[in-house]
Design an enzyme around this catalytic site. Structure first.
Site, PDB file in Angstrom:
ATOM      1  N   GLY A  96     -78.624  74.558 -79.768  1.00 59.97           N
ATOM      2  CA  GLY A  96     -77.455  74.093 -80.511  1.00 59.97           C
ATOM      3  C   GLY A  96     -76.632  73.027 -79.817  1.00 59.97           C
ATOM      4  O   GLY A  96     -75.447  72.885 -80.111  1.00 59.97           O
ATOM      5  N   SER A  97     -77.246  72.258 -78.929  1.00 60.79           N
ATOM      6  CA  SER A  97     -76.456  71.198 -78.292  1.00 60.79           C
ATOM      7  C   SER A  97     -76.026  70.162 -79.328  1.00 60.79           C
ATOM      8  O   SER A  97     -74.916  69.635 -79.262  1.00 60.79           O
ATOM      9  CB  SER A  97     -77.223  70.545 -77.137  1.00 60.79           C
ATOM     10  OG  SER A  97     -78.280  69.751 -77.600  1.00 60.79           O
ATOM     11  N   GLU A 123     -79.961  61.590 -79.666  1.00 58.82           N
ATOM     12  CA  GLU A 123     -79.449  62.429 -80.757  1.00 58.82           C
ATOM     13  C   GLU A 123     -77.944  62.602 -80.645  1.00 58.82           C
ATOM     14  O   GLU A 123     -77.208  62.434 -81.625  1.00 58.82           O
ATOM     15  CB  GLU A 123     -80.135  63.800 -80.732  1.00 58.82           C
ATOM     16  CG  GLU A 123     -81.604  63.715 -81.073  1.00 58.82           C
ATOM     17  CD  GLU A 123     -82.298  65.065 -81.122  1.00 58.82           C
ATOM     18  OE1 GLU A 123     -83.285  65.175 -81.848  1.00 58.82           O
ATOM     19  OE2 GLU A 123     -81.851  66.014 -80.438  1.00 58.82           O
ATOM     20  N   HIS A 156     -84.942  64.773 -86.740  1.00 56.42           N
ATOM     21  CA  HIS A 156     -86.287  65.046 -86.230  1.00 56.42           C
ATOM     22  C   HIS A 156     -86.476  64.233 -84.950  1.00 56.42           C
ATOM     23  O   HIS A 156     -86.172  63.033 -84.938  1.00 56.42           O
ATOM     24  CB  HIS A 156     -87.345  64.663 -87.274  1.00 56.42           C
ATOM     25  CG  HIS A 156     -88.716  65.045 -86.841  1.00 56.42           C
ATOM     26  ND1 HIS A 156     -89.177  66.339 -86.927  1.00 56.42           N
ATOM     27  CD2 HIS A 156     -89.715  64.325 -86.274  1.00 56.42           C
ATOM     28  CE1 HIS A 156     -90.411  66.394 -86.441  1.00 56.42           C
ATOM     29  NE2 HIS A 156     -90.757  65.186 -86.043  1.00 56.42           N
ATOM     30  N   ASN A 188     -81.362  66.288 -92.003  1.00 54.57           N
ATOM     31  CA  ASN A 188     -82.084  66.844 -90.853  1.00 54.57           C
ATOM     32  C   ASN A 188     -82.231  65.786 -89.773  1.00 54.57           C
ATOM     33  O   ASN A 188     -82.258  64.594 -90.062  1.00 54.57           O
ATOM     34  CB  ASN A 188     -83.486  67.298 -91.307  1.00 54.57           C
ATOM     35  CG  ASN A 188     -84.294  67.916 -90.174  1.00 54.57           C
ATOM     36  OD1 ASN A 188     -83.781  68.720 -89.392  1.00 54.57           O
ATOM     37  ND2 ASN A 188     -85.562  67.536 -90.061  1.00 54.57           N
TER      38      ASN A 188
HETATM   39  C1  GRF Z   1     -83.503  68.492 -81.316  1.00 50.53           C
HETATM   40  O1  GRF Z   1     -84.339  67.717 -80.507  1.00 50.53           O
HETATM   41  C2  GRF Z   1     -83.768  68.240 -82.767  1.00 50.53           C
HETATM   42  O2  GRF Z   1     -84.175  66.953 -83.049  1.00 50.53           O
HETATM   43  C3  GRF Z   1     -84.892  69.173 -83.054  1.00 50.53           C
HETATM   44  O3  GRF Z   1     -84.599  70.332 -82.312  1.00 50.53           O
HETATM   45  C4  GRF Z   1     -83.835  69.968 -81.164  1.00 50.53           C
HETATM   46  C5  GRF Z   1     -82.613  70.838 -81.148  1.00 50.53           C
HETATM   47  O4  GRF Z   1     -81.906  70.720 -79.951  1.00 50.53           O
HETATM   48  N1  GRF Z   1     -85.106  69.320 -84.456  1.00 50.53           N
HETATM   49  P1  GRF Z   1     -80.511  71.452 -79.770  1.00 50.53           P
HETATM   50  O5  GRF Z   1     -80.720  72.916 -80.165  1.00 50.53           O
HETATM   51  O6  GRF Z   1     -79.535  70.777 -80.675  1.00 50.53           O
HETATM   52  O7  GRF Z   1     -80.158  71.321 -78.335  1.00 50.53           O
END
Ligand code: GRF
Length: 186
Positions: free
Chosen positions: A12-13, A173, A103, A101
């Site tokens: 959940g970062s 991200e 990805h 979403n």
């Molecule tokens: C991220 O890399 C996202 O793209 C993928 O899962 C990962 C989740 O990372 N779908 P976090 O739990 O938000 O740290």
């Protein structure tokens, strides 16, 4: 006020980053975090940030209307941030172009069933790619096939391990996801 519900299965970062980004916003509010995994760290993060958080087992997503009801009551948009279940059809149908979403690859490459988390970065490494990236897209009834909203790239060095790639992707991200959500929904 546009209300967001975040669905996440893991650390959940990204969820935390989105919550923090909109914490003082007058136009966007994260109302709740949902996870399909009881032990997911994302629930703890939401708790620490004072955000309502709920665990729904897989069965609740697939067989009941309870998640749909929760979303209808709390969300204008649904954000998937590392959510590993396929979103059920009743939810997709209730939120057309309102589920977003992220990805961790440049779709349509490295998408589809089984392509999540480290599987993606290991596949990128094994294919000898010189670049990879992130894709933020709308969700439709097929995995990873909805309209693309945004992509950003990062180089892959020959010395990079899949873990290095994962770190670089997370940075990308965190730098982009909240901003892209904001632009897409306002
Ligand atoms: C991220 O890399 C996202 O793209 C993928 O899962 C990962 C989740 O990372 N779908 P976090 O739990 O938000 O740290």
């Amino acid at each position: 006020m546009k209300r967001l519900v975040i669905l996440a299965s893991g650390s959940g970062s990204n969820a935390e980053n989105i919550i923090r980004y909109f914490q003082n916003s007058d136009s966007v509010k994260v109302t709740s975090v949902i996870s399909n995994r009881k032990e997911a760290k994302v629930l703890e993060r939401a708790k620490n940030l004072g955000i309502s958080h709920t665990y729904f087992p897989k069965k609740a997503f697939l067989e009941d209307e309870i998640v749909l009801k929760h979303l209808k009551e709390n969300a204008d948009f649904v954000i998937l941030a590392g959510f590993l279940l396929k979103v059920p059809q009743n939810i997709v149908a209730a939120f057309p172009d309102k589920i977003i979403n992220i990805h961790p690859a440049l779709l349509p490459k490295y998408g589809g069933k089984g392509m999540y988390g480290m599987n993606v970065h290991t596949a990128v490494k094994e294919a000898g790619e010189t670049e990879t990236g992130i894709t933020i897209h709308y969700v439709n009834e097929n995995y990873d096939e909805g309209a693309i909203i945004f992509q950003a790239k990062t180089a892959v060095a020959t010395t990079d391990t899949p873990e290095d790639i994962a770190n670089n992707i997370h940075k990308l991200e965190h730098a982009n996801f909240p901003k892209v959500i904001e632009e897409a929904i306002l």
